[in-house]
Motif scaffolding. Structure first.
Motif, PDB file in Angstrom:
ATOM      1  N   PRO A 230      23.949  -9.273 -22.552  1.00 35.69           N
ATOM      2  CA  PRO A 230      24.960  -8.431 -21.898  1.00 35.69           C
ATOM      3  C   PRO A 230      24.551  -6.955 -21.948  1.00 35.69           C
ATOM      4  N   ALA A 231      25.088  -6.200 -21.013  1.00 33.28           N
ATOM      5  CA  ALA A 231      24.669  -4.798 -20.865  1.00 33.28           C
ATOM      6  C   ALA A 231      24.980  -3.968 -22.101  1.00 33.28           C
ATOM      7  N   TYR A 232      26.075  -4.283 -22.802  1.00 36.84           N
ATOM      8  CA  TYR A 232      26.477  -3.432 -23.923  1.00 36.84           C
ATOM      9  C   TYR A 232      25.458  -3.428 -25.056  1.00 36.84           C
ATOM     10  N   THR A 233      24.587  -4.462 -25.072  1.00 39.45           N
ATOM     11  CA  THR A 233      23.611  -4.524 -26.165  1.00 39.45           C
ATOM     12  C   THR A 233      22.435  -3.586 -25.931  1.00 39.45           C
ATOM     13  N   GLY A 234      22.184  -3.290 -24.671  1.00 42.01           N
ATOM     14  CA  GLY A 234      21.031  -2.454 -24.366  1.00 42.01           C
ATOM     15  C   GLY A 234      19.705  -3.156 -24.598  1.00 42.01           C
ATOM     16  N   ARG A 235      19.749  -4.460 -24.833  1.00 41.50           N
ATOM     17  CA  ARG A 235      18.517  -5.201 -25.111  1.00 41.50           C
ATOM     18  C   ARG A 235      17.904  -5.729 -23.819  1.00 41.50           C
ATOM     19  N   LYS A 236      16.604  -5.813 -23.801  1.00 38.41           N
ATOM     20  CA  LYS A 236      15.884  -6.327 -22.651  1.00 38.41           C
ATOM     21  C   LYS A 236      15.896  -7.856 -22.688  1.00 38.41           C
ATOM     22  N   ASP A 237      16.108  -8.467 -21.524  1.00 38.57           N
ATOM     23  CA  ASP A 237      16.105  -9.929 -21.454  1.00 38.57           C
ATOM     24  C   ASP A 237      14.757 -10.471 -21.928  1.00 38.57           C
ATOM     25  N   GLU A 238      14.798 -11.687 -22.476  1.00 36.02           N
ATOM     26  CA  GLU A 238      13.555 -12.269 -22.976  1.00 36.02           C
ATOM     27  C   GLU A 238      13.550 -13.783 -22.775  1.00 36.02           C
ATOM     28  N   ALA A 239      12.367 -14.374 -22.910  1.00 37.44           N
ATOM     29  CA  ALA A 239      12.181 -15.822 -22.758  1.00 37.44           C
ATOM     30  C   ALA A 239      11.554 -16.373 -24.030  1.00 37.44           C
ATOM     31  N   LEU A 240      12.085 -17.501 -24.496  1.00 32.98           N
ATOM     32  CA  LEU A 240      11.582 -18.155 -25.699  1.00 32.98           C
ATOM     33  C   LEU A 240      11.030 -19.526 -25.323  1.00 32.98           C
ATOM     34  N   GLN A 241      10.036 -19.980 -26.055  1.00 36.11           N
ATOM     35  CA  GLN A 241       9.404 -21.261 -25.772  1.00 36.11           C
ATOM     36  C   GLN A 241       9.779 -22.297 -26.832  1.00 36.11           C
ATOM     37  N   SER A 242      10.428 -23.387 -26.364  1.00 32.81           N
ATOM     38  CA  SER A 242      10.738 -24.553 -27.206  1.00 32.81           C
ATOM     39  C   SER A 242      11.487 -24.182 -28.480  1.00 32.81           C
ATOM     40  N   ILE A 243      12.408 -23.242 -28.375  1.00 29.89           N
ATOM     41  CA  ILE A 243      13.270 -22.872 -29.501  1.00 29.89           C
ATOM     42  C   ILE A 243      14.694 -23.258 -29.118  1.00 29.89           C
ATOM     43  N   GLY A 244      15.230 -24.243 -29.817  1.00 31.37           N
ATOM     44  CA  GLY A 244      16.557 -24.740 -29.480  1.00 31.37           C
ATOM     45  C   GLY A 244      17.667 -24.101 -30.279  1.00 31.37           C
ATOM     46  N   ASP A 245      17.395 -23.765 -31.536  1.00 29.20           N
ATOM     47  CA  ASP A 245      18.402 -23.100 -32.365  1.00 29.20           C
ATOM     48  C   ASP A 245      18.379 -21.607 -32.054  1.00 29.20           C
ATOM     49  N   LEU A 246      19.523 -21.088 -31.622  1.00 27.21           N
ATOM     50  CA  LEU A 246      19.574 -19.707 -31.140  1.00 27.21           C
ATOM     51  C   LEU A 246      20.658 -18.914 -31.859  1.00 27.21           C
ATOM     52  N   VAL A 247      20.396 -17.620 -32.019  1.00 31.06           N
ATOM     53  CA  VAL A 247      21.397 -16.657 -32.478  1.00 31.06           C
ATOM     54  C   VAL A 247      21.364 -15.512 -31.481  1.00 31.06           C
ATOM     55  N   VAL A 248      22.457 -15.346 -30.731  1.00 32.92           N
ATOM     56  CA  VAL A 248      22.465 -14.384 -29.627  1.00 32.92           C
ATOM     57  C   VAL A 248      23.745 -13.559 -29.676  1.00 32.92           C
ATOM     58  N   SER A 313      18.156 -38.503 -28.464  1.00 35.45           N
ATOM     59  CA  SER A 313      18.956 -37.281 -28.413  1.00 35.45           C
ATOM     60  C   SER A 313      18.445 -36.310 -29.470  1.00 35.45           C
ATOM     61  N   VAL A 314      18.730 -35.039 -29.254  1.00 37.28           N
ATOM     62  CA  VAL A 314      18.322 -34.001 -30.197  1.00 37.28           C
ATOM     63  C   VAL A 314      19.438 -32.965 -30.255  1.00 37.28           C
ATOM     64  N   THR A 315      19.669 -32.417 -31.450  1.00 39.46           N
ATOM     65  CA  THR A 315      20.795 -31.505 -31.665  1.00 39.46           C
ATOM     66  C   THR A 315      20.292 -30.128 -32.092  1.00 39.46           C
ATOM     67  N   TYR A 316      20.927 -29.096 -31.539  1.00 38.71           N
ATOM     68  CA  TYR A 316      20.604 -27.708 -31.885  1.00 38.71           C
ATOM     69  C   TYR A 316      21.902 -26.944 -32.149  1.00 38.71           C
ATOM     70  N   THR A 317      21.757 -25.765 -32.754  1.00 37.03           N
ATOM     71  CA  THR A 317      22.925 -24.929 -33.055  1.00 37.03           C
ATOM     72  C   THR A 317      22.832 -23.599 -32.306  1.00 37.03           C
ATOM     73  N   LEU A 318      24.004 -23.052 -32.034  1.00 37.94           N
ATOM     74  CA  LEU A 318      24.113 -21.745 -31.392  1.00 37.94           C
ATOM     75  C   LEU A 318      24.910 -20.821 -32.310  1.00 37.94           C
ATOM     76  N   GLY A 319      24.294 -19.717 -32.685  1.00 45.29           N
ATOM     77  CA  GLY A 319      24.994 -18.706 -33.472  1.00 45.29           C
ATOM     78  C   GLY A 319      25.268 -17.489 -32.609  1.00 45.29           C
ATOM     79  N   VAL A 320      26.472 -16.930 -32.744  1.00 43.99           N
ATOM     80  CA  VAL A 320      26.871 -15.795 -31.907  1.00 43.99           C
ATOM     81  C   VAL A 320      27.115 -14.573 -32.789  1.00 43.99           C
ATOM     82  N   ILE A 321      26.532 -13.467 -32.376  1.00 44.51           N
ATOM     83  CA  ILE A 321      26.767 -12.185 -33.053  1.00 44.51           C
ATOM     84  C   ILE A 321      27.869 -11.463 -32.282  1.00 44.51           C
ATOM     85  N   PRO A 322      29.068 -11.336 -32.871  1.00 42.77           N
ATOM     86  CA  PRO A 322      30.158 -10.682 -32.129  1.00 42.77           C
ATOM     87  C   PRO A 322      29.905  -9.182 -32.000  1.00 42.77           C
TER      88      PRO A 322
END
Length: 370
Positions: A230-248, A313-322
């Protein structure tokens, strides 16, 4: 000697007569033979033959040929098949009954004698086990294994004499089966990657050739995760390879692009939502899915094809930084020489940095704004 006589009588003589070699009967003799069966025909046939001889020597043949034509028409209606008297063959039935009775007894008492011989004649191009004191029994309908998996093969042996050892031949290599009991042997196929042909043997006894069928396993060979912050972060978009567990950061749009093998469908389920959602197919080997992430969650991918629905099947987690509110800490100081002079000192911070900071104040005199 008997064989020679039989061949001469039943084969050679009929062939000679068929090709008109050697002595043959005359037309008159043939007419008399026919007359023995049809008395009203013999005279007419002989008359026709006599007229034919006259026509060959006569000068004017028209009347003779007309007479031949008339007599020929008269014998066309004679039912020649009636010359065969089937009733005369009844006396031979007594010779046919014993073989027929024997055949019926065999059909009821030992049908395998007839069935096996007939089966071999019908399936002439199929390989049959050589007659042996024992035979192998396999679960042919269950010879299927998931790709890269293991398959335990159980072989049963039945017969009057049982072998002490049983071997299997796979890719021209022979292995000994493990003996469980006199009737049971086992072998384990490991890491089966393709259809595998094999056969069993013990001594000179061999089985048919069997095929262990491989069920192609659907698989995710790799994937790319594109993060649209999102724009408020000021971070540049990026691409990750074969990483399912994310913290965004909260509000990030995540786009998955999956590369697959042997897969017809991919479904995704977020624990917070419950229901499955189908992943969009881009091509035979590419699938994609997008979602904006607002809270912590867990997601599971289900990969399937026609042969193996929901195979894996495969399971991953999503972590959110508020996005936290800015924090300001301020401390007031009074000048020691002039109590009307005030100083304000403090810290201001934000998880994604401050763009600006302003100091706002209001003067109050006697409890009222000045």
């Amino acid at each position: 000697a008997i064989s020679v006589l039989a061949i001469g009588y039943w084969i050679a003589l009929p062939l000679l007569r068929y090709f008109r070699l050697g002595q043959v009967i005359s037309h008159e003799q043939a007419a008399r033979i026919i007359g023995n069966h049809f008395s009203n025909v013999e005279d007419k046939l002989l008359n026709i033959l006599q007229l034919r001889h006259q026509a060959e020597n006569a000068g004017s043949r028209e009347l003779i040929l007309a007479s031949i034509e008339q007599k020929s028409e008269a014998i066309k209606l004679v039912p020649f098949p009636n010359a065969i008297d089937l009733s005369k063959n009844r006396k031979y039935l007594k010779y046919a009954l014993p073989p027929l009775l024997l055949l019926l007894i065999i059909l009821f008492a030992a049908p395998s004698l007839i069935e096996e011989s007939t089966n071999r004649l019908v399936h002439y191009n199929k390989r049959f086990e050589k007659p042996a004191p024992f035979h192998f029994i396999l679960p042919e309908d269950d010879l299927k294994v998931v790709q890269y998996g293991e398959f335990p093969l159980t072989v049963k042996v039945e017969g009057e004499v049982l072998p002490s050892d049983v071997f299997i031949e796979v890719d021209n290599i022979q292995y000994r089966l493990s003996k469980v009991d006199p009737h049971t042997f086992t072998y384990r196929f490991s890491n089966v990657q393709k259809n595998t042909e094999f056969k069993l043997f013990s001594g000179r006894v061999e089985s048919d050739e069997y095929t262990l069928e491989v069920l192609k396993k659907p698989n995710i060979s790799g994937f790319e995760v594109n993060l649209d912050y999102p724009a408020y972060t000021g971070r540049k978009d990026e691409a990750l390879q074969s990483i399912g567990d994310l913290v965004v950061p909260a509000g990030t749009k995540v786009t998955w692009t999956f590369s697959v093998e042997n897969a017809d469908e991919i479904d995704i389920r977020f624990l917070g939502e419950g229901a499955k959602d189908e992943v969009k197919r881009l091509s035979d080997k590419l699938f994609t899915y997008s979602k904006r992430i607002l809270s912590n969650d867990t997601y599971r991918l289900f990969i399937s094809n026609e042969q193996l629905p929901n195979a894996d099947s495969v399971t991953y987690t999503l972590g959110v930084i508020p996005d936290q509110y800015p924090v300001i800490e301020v401390e007031k100081f009074v000048d020691s020489t002039d109590n009307k002079l005030l100083y304000f000192v403090g810290d201001a911070a934000d998880d994604y940095g401050l763009i600006s900071l302003s100091f706002n104040y209001r003067l109050r005199r006697n409890g009222q704004d000045g």
